[in-house]
Design an enzyme around this catalytic site. Sequence first.
Site, short mmCIF file in Angstrom:
data_model
loop_
_atom_site.label_atom_id
_atom_site.label_comp_id
_atom_site.label_asym_id
_atom_site.label_seq_id
_atom_site.Cartn_x
_atom_site.Cartn_y
_atom_site.Cartn_z
CG ASP A 292 -1.70 1.26 1.39
OD1 ASP A 292 -2.43 1.59 0.46
OD2 ASP A 292 -1.57 1.92 2.44
CG ASP B 17 -4.22 -0.98 3.34
OD1 ASP B 17 -4.47 -0.74 2.15
OD2 ASP B 17 -3.59 -0.22 4.08
CG ASP C 283 -1.26 2.51 6.89
OD1 ASP C 283 -1.79 2.37 5.77
OD2 ASP C 283 -1.16 3.60 7.47
#
Length: 668
Positions: free
Chosen positions: A352, A554, A550
């Site tokens: 990410d 996600d 995080d």
Amino acid sequence: MGRGGHSEMSMDSMVEDMRNRFLVAAVLSVPILLWSAIGRQVLHFGVPAPLGMRDDVFQLILSLPVIGYSGWIFFDGAVRAVTARTLDMMVLVAVAIAAGWTYSVVVTFRGAGDVFYEASTVLCAFVLLGHWLEMRARGGANDAVRALLDLAPPKAIVIRHGEQVEVPPSEVQVGDVLLIKPGAKVPVDAVVEDGTSEVDESVVTGESMPVSKAPGAELIGGSINKNGTLRARATKVGSDTALAQIVRLVQGAQSSKAPGQQLADRAAFWLVLVALVGGTLTLIVWLVATRSFSQAILFAITVVVITCPDALGLATPTAIMVGTGLGAKRGILFKNAAAIEASARVQVVVMDKTGTLTKGEPEVTELSADGLSERELLALAAAVERDSEHPLAEAIVRRAERAGATQLSATDFENVPGQGALATVDGHRVAVGNARLMARETISLNGLAEKRDAMAAEGRTVVVVAVDGRASALIGISDAPRPTAKAAVEALQQQGVGVVMLTGDNRATADRIARELGIREVMAEVLPADKASKIGELQQAGKKVAMVGDGVNDAPALAQADVGIAIGAGTDVAIETADVVLMRSDPLDVPTAITIGRATLRKMRQNLGWAVGYNAIAIPIAAGIFEPRFGLVLRPEIAALSMSGSSLLVAMNALLLKRLRLPAETRG
């Protein structure tokens, strides 16, 4: 391992239960071993059994709690495995313990002959120790959904009949008008009807910069209103909200995610067959060779006992314990044994962007001044922005402080929502904001227009600074890469692992960060619901995928991936859903985790190789093949002792993991 009678237990209760079973077996195995043939003949233990009992009777009494309580989990698991038409380690352990103990009981009641209660109880204790250590390292994502649901605020303010009423978000109905104050969470999906504000949607969408909201804009439940008061009409409530859909995605990904298959279990099927077939053949052959039944059964049971080395039971847990300890020293938490094994097989790491590869907060990354020095420019801009609570303003003030710019005072401050701010600083009228503010103040960008377009094309948010009606500077603000992100990408590529950036942010921003970090594959503008499916596409192509993230957005992807890796500074739900947690929020710990995983798996394979090789050598000796010619006989108690030696070798080999050379702790 089998879970007979434990399906309704919590993980904590199961760990405690396994510990208690091990302690009972370990404590009672010591006196059983001392009063056994090994204790008498090898250890020269001379204390007589209490109350005038025979040694074998005393051992039988002490072994009852071990077999009836500690070892019962193996018998229950073996029955379940056989009922399910499979052979696993539970069957192997149960057969070895039952064979040795049952034969010893028969011999005890007959009043003469060799017994080996110690072989059964020591075996039971060692295998229970292995399972207990493994269960202590086992984690999970059981609280992930609860953490997701906690993102919804406890109360929502609804305007009914002209009055403000506080209600639980679950009672909000489609069409209700919501009052969302600064700093409050948006309770449900809605559309703004009145007011302007900046809303932080990063927790749900991954968008790094706060999003301006005006009448007609959509709000996502769970996002955070930053600075303005909004009136919004609810459009989706309950299970229809974006947050509820993410909850369902996490639940679906978790339920479909199979646990890592342990190497020991894969070897166990064949070892069970070897143990059962080998023991039976040994018994038959010696009976055919006209040996007494007691001699034949002694050889047969020795084969069964030695074919179930506790080294096999400890091969995985010992390596796992050392591997997890290594990781913990670097702030890398592996939640379970499957996570380490899966980490070793990772072929692609999907990362990410916001908060993982980048810092997750606005930062001045480019500055272009026309006619002013950088310090002069920052002093003027920061004086205006100090009175603003906007995140972009805070970024400019931080940059000015780092640059050591003079702290000036501003007067006649005017905030223009969604555009910027104006003030008088040191006798100059200073405007700081976007192109709309410049148009409002009839300030031409002149030669800075082309530069502004170029900065915007690279995904930067561009702030224009005008002094006395003239555009004097451009400040590019964006989410800056973490100091170690580039080194992390390079380390992964050197390991032969592919790196993919996956983000909900816009394409220009994603491409700029990817170029800076050397990432060749980018998936940008991906919605939360699509992140997990993108992981699934890579998996369908035959890749073992790790996802690093995080945020809440996600979580479904972390659960879907073969290995979910959470940056420790992220949200609780990301940490709970992941298999691996990087407590220091350092991307460089991703290749380090893979290094530890690969080394640990290598030790596991070496340990299992030793266990199988040990059997290949020990079984012929245990079966008595060398007895007629060389007089070489391996008694059951010696078999048990050799198993202990085998376990010691396994443990020592696992401890060599501590000498593993890890990547340097680089800091940018």
